[in-house]
Scaffold this motif. Structure first.
Motif, PDB file in Angstrom:
ATOM      1  N   GLU A   1      13.203  32.357 -74.670  1.00  0.00           N
ATOM      2  CA  GLU A   1      14.820  32.323 -75.253  1.00  0.00           C
ATOM      3  C   GLU A   1      15.107  30.868 -75.836  1.00  0.00           C
ATOM      4  OE1 GLU A   1      19.239  32.319 -72.808  1.00  0.00           O
ATOM      5  OE2 GLU A   1      17.283  32.719 -71.673  1.00  0.00           O
ATOM      6  N   GLY A   2      14.563  30.099 -75.352  1.00  0.00           N
ATOM      7  CA  GLY A   2      14.771  28.442 -75.860  1.00  0.00           C
ATOM      8  C   GLY A   2      14.409  28.476 -77.415  1.00  0.00           C
ATOM      9  N   LEU A   3      13.298  29.020 -77.722  1.00  0.00           N
ATOM     10  CA  LEU A   3      12.440  28.911 -78.906  1.00  0.00           C
ATOM     11  C   LEU A   3      13.510  29.795 -80.069  1.00  0.00           C
ATOM     12  CD1 LEU A   3       8.592  29.747 -78.209  1.00  0.00           C
ATOM     13  CD2 LEU A   3       9.717  27.457 -78.898  1.00  0.00           C
ATOM     14  N   GLU A   4      14.172  30.943 -79.689  1.00  0.00           N
ATOM     15  CA  GLU A   4      14.721  31.421 -80.483  1.00  0.00           C
ATOM     16  C   GLU A   4      16.193  30.804 -80.662  1.00  0.00           C
ATOM     17  OE1 GLU A   4      16.001  34.168 -83.047  1.00  0.00           O
ATOM     18  OE2 GLU A   4      14.253  34.185 -82.224  1.00  0.00           O
ATOM     19  N   ILE A   5      16.670  30.097 -79.638  1.00  0.00           N
ATOM     20  CA  ILE A   5      17.898  29.381 -79.921  1.00  0.00           C
ATOM     21  C   ILE A   5      17.619  28.109 -80.790  1.00  0.00           C
ATOM     22  CG2 ILE A   5      19.548  27.960 -78.664  1.00  0.00           C
ATOM     23  CD1 ILE A   5      19.253  30.080 -76.289  1.00  0.00           C
ATOM     24  N   HIS A   6      16.758  27.267 -80.403  1.00  0.00           N
ATOM     25  CA  HIS A   6      16.497  25.965 -81.065  1.00  0.00           C
ATOM     26  C   HIS A   6      15.792  25.975 -82.281  1.00  0.00           C
ATOM     27  CE1 HIS A   6      18.523  24.052 -77.642  1.00  0.00           C
ATOM     28  NE2 HIS A   6      17.768  24.904 -76.738  1.00  0.00           N
ATOM     29  N   ARG A   7      14.554  26.899 -82.430  1.00  0.00           N
ATOM     30  CA  ARG A   7      13.820  26.942 -83.685  1.00  0.00           C
ATOM     31  C   ARG A   7      13.013  25.875 -83.679  1.00  0.00           C
ATOM     32  NH1 ARG A   7      15.188  32.182 -85.330  1.00  0.00           N
ATOM     33  NH2 ARG A   7      13.984  31.882 -87.669  1.00  0.00           N
ATOM     34  N   PRO A   8      12.296  25.279 -82.947  1.00  0.00           N
ATOM     35  CA  PRO A   8      11.536  24.069 -83.153  1.00  0.00           C
ATOM     36  C   PRO A   8      10.538  23.839 -84.328  1.00  0.00           C
ATOM     37  CG  PRO A   8      10.782  25.156 -81.289  1.00  0.00           C
ATOM     38  CD  PRO A   8      11.966  25.932 -81.756  1.00  0.00           C
ATOM     39  N   ASP A   9      10.384  22.885 -84.627  1.00  0.00           N
ATOM     40  CA  ASP A   9       9.375  22.449 -85.802  1.00  0.00           C
ATOM     41  C   ASP A   9       7.938  22.287 -85.197  1.00  0.00           C
ATOM     42  OD1 ASP A   9      11.223  22.286 -88.089  1.00  0.00           O
ATOM     43  OD2 ASP A   9      11.997  20.569 -86.819  1.00  0.00           O
ATOM     44  N   LEU A  10       8.001  21.680 -83.953  1.00  0.00           N
ATOM     45  CA  LEU A  10       6.916  21.552 -83.230  1.00  0.00           C
ATOM     46  C   LEU A  10       6.786  21.861 -81.913  1.00  0.00           C
ATOM     47  CD1 LEU A  10       4.058  20.038 -83.060  1.00  0.00           C
ATOM     48  CD2 LEU A  10       5.329  17.617 -82.957  1.00  0.00           C
ATOM     49  N   VAL A  11       5.758  22.475 -81.290  1.00  0.00           N
ATOM     50  CA  VAL A  11       5.721  22.873 -79.870  1.00  0.00           C
ATOM     51  C   VAL A  11       4.762  22.385 -79.154  1.00  0.00           C
ATOM     52  CG1 VAL A  11       5.836  24.800 -78.317  1.00  0.00           C
ATOM     53  CG2 VAL A  11       7.340  24.844 -80.305  1.00  0.00           C
ATOM     54  N   PHE A  12       4.738  21.827 -78.128  1.00  0.00           N
ATOM     55  CA  PHE A  12       3.809  21.361 -77.132  1.00  0.00           C
ATOM     56  C   PHE A  12       3.920  22.460 -76.093  1.00  0.00           C
ATOM     57  CE2 PHE A  12       4.738  17.329 -78.838  1.00  0.00           C
ATOM     58  CZ  PHE A  12       3.418  16.625 -79.402  1.00  0.00           C
ATOM     59  N   LEU A  13       2.686  23.193 -75.770  1.00  0.00           N
ATOM     60  CA  LEU A  13       2.654  24.533 -74.864  1.00  0.00           C
ATOM     61  C   LEU A  13       1.395  24.485 -74.042  1.00  0.00           C
ATOM     62  CD1 LEU A  13       3.786  27.510 -74.280  1.00  0.00           C
ATOM     63  CD2 LEU A  13       2.235  28.095 -76.168  1.00  0.00           C
ATOM     64  N   ASP A  14       1.919  24.280 -72.790  1.00  0.00           N
ATOM     65  CA  ASP A  14       1.132  24.303 -71.747  1.00  0.00           C
ATOM     66  C   ASP A  14       0.318  25.766 -71.670  1.00  0.00           C
ATOM     67  OD1 ASP A  14      -0.647  23.672 -69.489  1.00  0.00           O
ATOM     68  OD2 ASP A  14       1.027  23.688 -67.931  1.00  0.00           O
ATOM     69  N   VAL A  15      -0.967  25.675 -71.251  1.00  0.00           N
ATOM     70  CA  VAL A  15      -1.588  27.002 -71.442  1.00  0.00           C
ATOM     71  C   VAL A  15      -1.372  27.941 -70.071  1.00  0.00           C
ATOM     72  CG1 VAL A  15      -4.080  28.206 -71.179  1.00  0.00           C
ATOM     73  CG2 VAL A  15      -3.707  26.201 -72.667  1.00  0.00           C
ATOM     74  N   MET A  16      -1.320  27.357 -68.996  1.00  0.00           N
ATOM     75  CA  MET A  16      -0.897  27.778 -67.690  1.00  0.00           C
ATOM     76  C   MET A  16       0.776  27.558 -67.329  1.00  0.00           C
ATOM     77  SD  MET A  16      -3.381  29.663 -67.081  1.00  0.00           S
ATOM     78  CE  MET A  16      -2.892  30.504 -65.600  1.00  0.00           C
TER      79      MET A  16
END
Length: 247
Positions: free
Chosen positions: A40-55
């Protein structure tokens, strides 16, 4: 620049926030701790850079990527994965940070991401990553970073690699040439388990494409190219060929 941190462990999020402190005035930073909130947050904020935990709890960061319609961002995974999975990240040219995250490693990854904001092509690279993690033989591909983006090449289609100081020329079996800002040593480590052998300081070849081997110290590839085998690598080359033929 908008930056998203997706991690279900608060102390890991806090660590990244601390590393980002010098950039807070010029950035918008948002944090999510679950798959659903992240989608939901990605769609709202549309970031340029994402740090994503695998788990993420009993789910994974890959679910975030597959469930989000917005994937037009640079991605850095944060992970505790073992070596086999780290190799998969390298094949896909997707950056990763191994937990616990080191400040210097973080700064290097952050700088690389900001330098290549235009080279996203995330969906294709995630497909390559998932192909390696799921261990599907026909999915073995490698992402080759170029000045314009990425080229996606099946490992079995790579004929050879040739050193060019801090660059490497990668040649495919159909005659195409790709120049990548990685050393030959990097490709040697990446392709060693896929039937490749470094016959010379300047040459890494795919053993599948050997046409003729001469005891005088030369090998001829399927395209007719004749390459010298260095004296000190000759015995190891013969043993590698024997093992390769038995496999």
């Amino acid at each position: 620049m908008t930056i998203a941190i997706i991690d279900d462990e608060q102390h890991c999020t806090d660590r990244i926030l601390a590393f980002l402190k010098p950039y807070q005035k010029s950035s918008v930073i948002v944090c999510f701790d679950s798959v659903d909130s992240a989608i939901e947050g990605l769609e709202i904020h549309r970031p340029d850079l994402v740090f994503l935990d695998v788990m993420l709890g009993n789910r994974t960061g890959f679910e975030v990527l597959s469930g989000s319609e917005y994937v037009d961002f640079c991605l850095v995974f944060t992970t505790s994965y073992e070596q086999y999975a780290l190799d998969a990240f390298r094949f896909s040219a997707i950056d990763y940070l191994l937990k616990p995250i080191d400040r210097e490693d973080f700064l290097v990854a952050f700088q690389k991401a900001t330098d290549k904001m235009h080279q996203k092509q995330l969906k294709e690279r995630v497909d390559v990553l998932m192909g390696h993690i799921s261990q599907l033989p026909n999915s073995k591909k490698i992402s080759l970073p170029t000045k314009d983006g990425f080229e996606f090449l099946s490992i079995q289609d790579i004929l050879r690699c040739e050193a060019a100081i801090n660059y490497t020329h990668v040649f495919s079996k159909d005659g195409k040439k790709y120049t990548v800002s990685k050393t030959l040593k990097y490709f040697e480590g990446l392709l060693l388990d896929f039937g490749f052998f470094r016959i010379h300081n300047s040459h890494l070849i795919n053993l599948n494409f050997i046409k003729v081997y001469s005891k005088s110290g030369y090998v001829t590839l399927s395209n007719g190219l004749k390459l010298e085998i260095s004296v000190r690598r000759k015995d190891a080359f013969v043993k590698a060929c024997e093992s390769f033929l038995k496999s």
